[in-house]
Design an enzyme around this catalytic site. Sequence first.
Site, mmCIF file in Angstrom:
data_model
loop_
_atom_site.group_PDB
_atom_site.id
_atom_site.type_symbol
_atom_site.label_atom_id
_atom_site.label_comp_id
_atom_site.label_asym_id
_atom_site.label_seq_id
_atom_site.Cartn_x
_atom_site.Cartn_y
_atom_site.Cartn_z
ATOM 1 N N ASP A 7 0.863 -1.186 0.000
ATOM 2 C CA ASP A 7 0.000 0.000 0.000
ATOM 3 C C ASP A 7 0.898 1.234 0.000
ATOM 4 O OD1 ASP A 7 -2.261 1.649 0.118
ATOM 5 O OD2 ASP A 7 -2.205 1.726 2.292
ATOM 6 N N SER A 8 0.306 2.353 -0.379
ATOM 7 C CA SER A 8 1.060 3.611 -0.322
ATOM 8 C C SER A 8 1.366 3.978 1.140
ATOM 9 C CB SER A 8 0.265 4.731 -0.991
ATOM 10 O OG SER A 8 -1.006 4.854 -0.386
ATOM 11 N N CYS A 70 -3.522 -1.102 -2.213
ATOM 12 C CA CYS A 70 -3.775 0.317 -2.493
ATOM 13 C C CYS A 70 -4.729 0.424 -3.684
ATOM 14 C CB CYS A 70 -2.447 0.998 -2.820
ATOM 15 S SG CYS A 70 -2.614 2.730 -3.253
ATOM 16 N N GLU A 147 -5.548 10.205 8.538
ATOM 17 C CA GLU A 147 -4.129 10.285 8.928
ATOM 18 C C GLU A 147 -3.967 11.134 10.195
ATOM 19 O OE1 GLU A 147 -0.959 9.571 7.080
ATOM 20 O OE2 GLU A 147 -2.104 8.052 6.018
ATOM 21 N N CYS A 185 -11.036 3.000 -1.095
ATOM 22 C CA CYS A 185 -9.762 3.562 -0.620
ATOM 23 C C CYS A 185 -9.404 2.857 0.688
ATOM 24 C CB CYS A 185 -9.909 5.068 -0.401
ATOM 25 S SG CYS A 185 -8.472 5.829 0.378
ATOM 26 N N HIS A 187 -8.123 3.824 3.338
ATOM 27 C CA HIS A 187 -8.333 4.534 4.604
ATOM 28 C C HIS A 187 -9.783 4.512 5.072
ATOM 29 C CE1 HIS A 187 -4.315 5.872 3.933
ATOM 30 N NE2 HIS A 187 -4.322 6.716 4.947
HETATM 31 N N1 DGL Z 1 -3.825 3.875 -0.428
HETATM 32 C C1 DGL Z 1 -4.562 4.903 -1.152
HETATM 33 C C2 DGL Z 1 -5.787 4.252 -1.793
HETATM 34 O O1 DGL Z 1 -6.271 3.220 -1.378
HETATM 35 C C3 DGL Z 1 -4.992 6.029 -0.238
HETATM 36 C C4 DGL Z 1 -3.836 6.869 0.280
HETATM 37 C C5 DGL Z 1 -3.092 7.585 -0.834
HETATM 38 O O2 DGL Z 1 -3.670 8.488 -1.484
HETATM 39 O O3 DGL Z 1 -1.941 7.238 -1.063
HETATM 40 O O4 DGL Z 1 -6.291 4.785 -2.757
#
Ligand code: DGL
Length: 265
Positions: A7-8, A70, A147, A185, A187
Amino acid sequence: MRIGVFDSGVGGLTVLRALAERIPGAEYLYLGDTARLPYGAKSRETVTRYATSSARFLVEQGAEFLVIACNTASALALDAIRAAVPVPVLGVVETGANAADASSQTRDVLVIATAATVESHAYAAACAERGLRAMEKACPLLVPLVEEGWIEHPVTAEVLHIYLSELTAQARIEALEPDTLVLGCTHYPLLRAQIERVAHESLQVIDSAQVTAQQVEQMLDGSLSRSEGAGPRFFATDSVMKFRALGSRFLGRGIDGVELVDLGG
Ligand code: DGL
């Protein structure tokens, strides 16, 4: 079987959690590209460059199967990731669309996600392949609010209320009758209780963590050990302290032993 989860940031830990519960016999490597987050506001070229270097890193560490937790990387870079690594790769847009397919009776669904994911229309395309109509909405304020730890915060509730009422009003104008809301997403599962409070009660809220774990189990059927694997290894490209503090919220337990890695700019 060694499964790499990418993931990011820390949001993909909700997917790791579902995987570890469902497939305890696998070993897990988790990479959060926290130095280059957020992906959701970046171009396809940049997300592809970041995501492919991250995927290669996990394979170099021994991953035999990759889960791209992600949504933005899955939406914008899945083909490039598949071309870059010699192991099977599963993305969460595909599994999220499968969950929507299983949930929707009306065949109309709503999707909330980052700006980059929505601009790619990857969810709309994956839903259309399954005979679903999808209306997507970018909710760029939600990632920073999560966050910041503002989960049960009145500002977050107000922001959610605005986003969801705009989305449902637009769906009404286009004569859609949605019965499912996809959290597109990593989050957003942390806001699930808030979202369920704000969303119309006729909407079934789904996130792809459970369905992703289920699909991985099916794909790996036969190559999984029944005994419990070693604990996960965690890698982050920025502050390990921040990863541990924020990540434990997503994983639902404490995290130790995060390794700092440099994947360049
Ligand atoms: N992990 C990203 C997603 O699921 C969200 C956080 C980001 O923008 O990097 O789209």
